[in-house]
Design a protein around this motif. Structure first.
Motif, PDB file in Angstrom:
ATOM      1  N   VAL A  40       0.587  -1.420   0.290  1.00  8.29           N
ATOM      2  CA  VAL A  40       0.059  -0.080  -0.160  1.00  8.29           C
ATOM      3  C   VAL A  40       1.168   1.363   0.191  1.00  8.29           C
ATOM      4  N   VAL A  41       0.545   2.177  -1.267  1.00  6.19           N
ATOM      5  CA  VAL A  41       1.312   3.190  -0.874  1.00  6.19           C
ATOM      6  C   VAL A  41       0.580   4.656  -1.176  1.00  6.19           C
ATOM      7  N   ALA A  42       1.515   5.579  -1.015  1.00  2.00           N
ATOM      8  CA  ALA A  42       0.817   6.508  -1.432  1.00  2.00           C
ATOM      9  C   ALA A  42       1.749   7.919  -1.514  1.00  2.00           C
ATOM     10  N   THR A  43       1.910   8.887  -2.158  1.00  2.00           N
ATOM     11  CA  THR A  43       2.692  10.037  -2.567  1.00  2.00           C
ATOM     12  C   THR A  43       2.110  11.288  -2.254  1.00  2.00           C
ATOM     13  N   ASP A  44       2.867  12.364  -1.735  1.00  2.00           N
ATOM     14  CA  ASP A  44       1.779  13.664  -2.528  1.00  2.00           C
ATOM     15  C   ASP A  44       3.187  14.678  -3.438  1.00  2.00           C
ATOM     16  N   ARG A  45       4.610  13.712  -3.535  1.00  2.00           N
ATOM     17  CA  ARG A  45       5.653  13.915  -3.929  1.00  2.00           C
ATOM     18  C   ARG A  45       6.818  14.625  -2.639  1.00  2.00           C
ATOM     19  N   TYR A  46       6.508  15.321  -2.108  1.00  2.00           N
ATOM     20  CA  TYR A  46       7.162  15.486  -0.483  1.00  2.00           C
ATOM     21  C   TYR A  46       7.485  14.565   0.403  1.00  2.00           C
ATOM     22  N   ARG A  47       6.386  13.252   0.573  1.00  2.00           N
ATOM     23  CA  ARG A  47       6.864  12.287   1.283  1.00  2.00           C
ATOM     24  C   ARG A  47       5.785  11.560   0.659  1.00  2.00           C
ATOM     25  N   LEU A  48       6.982   9.793   1.342  1.00  2.00           N
ATOM     26  CA  LEU A  48       5.881   8.933  -0.068  1.00  2.00           C
ATOM     27  C   LEU A  48       5.883   7.648   1.382  1.00  2.00           C
ATOM     28  N   ALA A  49       5.228   7.346   1.665  1.00  2.00           N
ATOM     29  CA  ALA A  49       4.657   5.983   2.357  1.00  2.00           C
ATOM     30  C   ALA A  49       4.563   4.572   2.172  1.00  2.00           C
ATOM     31  N   VAL A  50       4.893   3.956   2.341  1.00  2.00           N
ATOM     32  CA  VAL A  50       4.863   2.171   1.403  1.00  2.00           C
ATOM     33  C   VAL A  50       4.381   1.517   3.051  1.00  2.00           C
ATOM     34  N   ALA A  51       4.139   0.999   2.836  1.00  2.00           N
ATOM     35  CA  ALA A  51       3.376  -0.210   3.782  1.00  2.00           C
ATOM     36  C   ALA A  51       3.239  -1.581   3.354  1.00  2.00           C
TER      37      ALA A  51
ATOM     38  N   VAL B 217      13.620   3.900  13.413  1.00  2.00           N
ATOM     39  CA  VAL B 217      14.478   3.843  13.157  1.00  2.00           C
ATOM     40  C   VAL B 217      14.779   5.354  12.153  1.00  2.00           C
ATOM     41  N   LEU B 218      15.763   6.303  12.287  1.00  2.00           N
ATOM     42  CA  LEU B 218      15.610   7.643  11.583  1.00  2.00           C
ATOM     43  C   LEU B 218      16.886   7.864  10.320  1.00  2.00           C
ATOM     44  N   GLN B 219      17.131   7.480   8.810  1.00  2.00           N
ATOM     45  CA  GLN B 219      18.028   7.327   8.683  1.00  2.00           C
ATOM     46  C   GLN B 219      18.277   8.407   7.905  1.00  2.00           C
ATOM     47  N   VAL B 220      19.701   8.677   7.760  1.00  2.00           N
ATOM     48  CA  VAL B 220      19.487  10.240   6.887  1.00  2.00           C
ATOM     49  C   VAL B 220      20.522  10.145   6.329  1.00  2.00           C
TER      50      VAL B 220
ATOM     51  N   ILE C 186      12.203   6.746   7.406  1.00  2.00           N
ATOM     52  CA  ILE C 186      12.045   6.572   8.790  1.00  2.00           C
ATOM     53  C   ILE C 186      11.347   4.941   8.994  1.00  2.00           C
ATOM     54  N   ARG C 187      11.721   4.556   8.900  1.00  2.00           N
ATOM     55  CA  ARG C 187      11.568   2.699   9.679  1.00  2.00           C
ATOM     56  C   ARG C 187      11.547   2.203  10.330  1.00  2.00           C
ATOM     57  N   ARG C 188      10.236   0.913  10.481  1.00  2.00           N
ATOM     58  CA  ARG C 188      10.358   0.558  11.630  1.00  2.00           C
ATOM     59  C   ARG C 188      10.983  -0.462  12.455  1.00  2.00           C
ATOM     60  N   PRO C 189      12.034  -1.303  13.257  1.00  2.00           N
ATOM     61  CA  PRO C 189      13.249  -1.739  13.493  1.00  2.00           C
ATOM     62  C   PRO C 189      12.292  -3.359  13.009  1.00  2.00           C
ATOM     63  N   ASP C 190      10.992  -3.626  13.115  1.00  2.00           N
ATOM     64  CA  ASP C 190      10.493  -4.997  13.063  1.00  2.00           C
ATOM     65  C   ASP C 190       9.620  -5.042  11.769  1.00  2.00           C
ATOM     66  N   ASP C 191       9.898  -4.239  10.883  1.00  2.00           N
ATOM     67  CA  ASP C 191       9.377  -4.642   9.256  1.00  2.00           C
ATOM     68  C   ASP C 191      10.053  -3.354   8.281  1.00  2.00           C
ATOM     69  N   GLU C 192      10.939  -4.385   7.882  1.00  2.00           N
ATOM     70  CA  GLU C 192      12.129  -3.316   6.524  1.00  2.00           C
ATOM     71  C   GLU C 192      10.900  -3.171   6.006  1.00  2.00           C
ATOM     72  N   GLY C 193       9.411  -3.818   5.136  1.00  2.00           N
ATOM     73  CA  GLY C 193       9.080  -3.712   4.754  1.00  2.00           C
ATOM     74  C   GLY C 193       8.245  -2.142   4.197  1.00  2.00           C
ATOM     75  N   SER C 194       8.028  -1.259   5.564  1.00  2.00           N
ATOM     76  CA  SER C 194       7.523  -0.148   5.901  1.00  2.00           C
ATOM     77  C   SER C 194       8.219   0.472   6.396  1.00  2.00           C
ATOM     78  N   LEU C 195       7.906   1.718   5.618  1.00  2.00           N
ATOM     79  CA  LEU C 195       8.975   2.546   5.855  1.00  2.00           C
ATOM     80  C   LEU C 195       8.357   4.273   5.483  1.00  2.00           C
ATOM     81  N   SER C 196       9.165   5.261   5.742  1.00  2.00           N
ATOM     82  CA  SER C 196       8.291   6.561   5.351  1.00  2.00           C
ATOM     83  C   SER C 196       9.599   7.275   4.439  1.00  2.00           C
ATOM     84  N   VAL C 197       8.875   8.139   3.431  1.00  2.00           N
ATOM     85  CA  VAL C 197      10.459   8.902   2.694  1.00  2.00           C
ATOM     86  C   VAL C 197       9.266  10.409   2.705  1.00  2.00           C
ATOM     87  N   LEU C 198      11.427  11.232   3.545  1.00  2.00           N
ATOM     88  CA  LEU C 198      10.483  12.772   3.435  1.00  2.00           C
ATOM     89  C   LEU C 198      11.534  13.270   1.949  1.00  2.00           C
ATOM     90  N   MET C 199      10.675  14.203   2.131  1.00  2.00           N
ATOM     91  CA  MET C 199      12.273  14.718   0.985  1.00  2.00           C
ATOM     92  C   MET C 199      12.519  16.182   1.893  1.00  2.00           C
TER      93      MET C 199
END
Length: 355
Positions: free
Chosen positions: A167-178, A324-327, A336-349
């Motif tokens: 399941v995916v959503a994005t508005d160009r400035y942020r992207l979320a996948v679960a 987990v915050l990855q910079v 931004i990732r969940r420690p127990d679920d690598e497939g779910s994450l949020s990406v912020l520009m």
């Protein structure tokens, strides 16, 4: 005398921009506190700052900005007019060149087959745990676009493949996948873009047990017991989100969400430029894995600015006590990732700070 914050508010220039123009020698404060380094501006400098803000919004190069400011208050304004006219001609030529390039790109697209067509006209029948689908929708809903100019982003992508529903959503400035595990679909990959109102109606039905999801071309149906939410999918292509996901690497920190949220909400912010622009939090991840919300005046090169409201939304959507915050680089997306679920994450520009 105006403080740098007051000058930013009254002139339309951000605090970071005022610092930049001070270092560049374009708009130097009337007084700088020798102890704190705090900048103060004289009353006559407000007009210069407002002029500078206009030139900045018009995208004028810094070298020309210097000349315009130098000649603005003089008796002979001929040079200023020439500089303004020359910049306007450059902008018009740039727009003309861009139109030509876009026309060529559209011609290329017209001759290409649409690889999404088969994905959007396929059929699928599958079963998924209601709690998993609910969690997936909750994790991405905040990133769905509300921009009417980008209707293809005004929904949630359901990407079904190999026993998984992404399941995916994005508005160009942020992207979320679960993701959620599914059963019953053994066919090829199927993708549909579910309008956000329909996605919200589906979420309202998710309680417990298993639910059935059906895709028939451009129509999608969710059945939960004797209740149902169904409707037409968006007739637009969704971006290939897998290409937008950042690679593993960079500096990573395991953050306590409650403590980090407090640090963001009570910590220093920078005001982005422009009316209605968002507040920014400036972050830095140390070599020891600690995250610092940088104070005003911290100019270290490894700091990254991000829309504070977007980051707080992503923390909520992460739905974990620790994330987990990855910079990486200041211009690279924040993950931004969940420690127990690598497939779910949020990406912020990130938001660019002035050099």
């Amino acid at each position: 005398m105006r403080s740098i914050g007051e000058m930013a508010r009254d002139s339309g220039l951000g605090v970071s921009a005022l610092r930049f123009y001070d270092r560049a020698g374009v708009l130097v404060p009337a007084r700088v506190d020798p102890v704190s380094g705090y900048r103060w501006y004289g009353p006559e400098q407000l007009g210069e700052a407002r002029l500078l803000a206009r030139l900045r919004r018009a995208g004028m190069p810094l070298a020309d900005v210097r000349l315009v400011l130098a000649g603005w208050s003089g008796a002979d304004t001929g040079l200023v007019r020439e500089l303004l006219d020359a910049h306007l001609r450059r902008l018009e030529q740039g727009l003309s060149d861009a139109r030509g390039e876009f026309s060529a790109l559209r011609a290329v697209l017209d001759h290409r087959e649409n690889p999404m067509t088969s994905l959007r006209t396929a059929a699928a029948r599958l079963s998924v745990a209601a709690i998993e689908l609910a969690a997936a929708l909750d994790a991405v809903r905040f990133a769905a676009s509300t921009d009417p100019e980008l209707p293809m982003l005004g929904g949630v992508l359901f990407d079904i493949e190999a026993g998984r529903l992404h399941v995916v959503a994005t508005d160009r400035y942020r992207l979320a996948v679960a993701r959620a595990d599914v059963t019953g679909h053994e066919g090829s990959r199927v993708q549909v873009v579910v309008p956000t109102p329909l996605a919200d109606a589906m979420r309202a039905l998710l309680d417990d047990g298993q639910v059935r999801l059906s895709v028939d071309g451009d129509r999608v149906t969710l059945e939960a017991g004797d209740r149902q939410a169904a409707g037409q999918c968006l007739g637009h292509d969704f971006p290939e989100y897998r290409r937008l996901l950042p690679p593993a690497g960079g500096r990573a920190a395991l953050v306590d969400v409650a403590a980090f949220r407090t640090a963001l909400e009570t910590g220093p912010v920078r005001c982005a430029e422009g009316t209605g622009a968002p507040d920014l939090s400036v972050l830095r991840v140390g070599d020891d894995g600690t995250v610092t919300v940088c104070a005003d005046g911290d100019e270290r090169p490894d700091r990254v600015a991000v829309n504070r409201a977007f980051l707080l939304d992503a923390l909520t959507a992460g739905a974990r006590e620790r994330l987990v915050l990855q910079v990486d680089a200041p211009t690279a997306p924040i993950t931004i990732r969940r420690p127990d679920d690598e497939g779910s994450l949020s990406v912020l520009m990130p938001v660019r700070l002035e050099d």
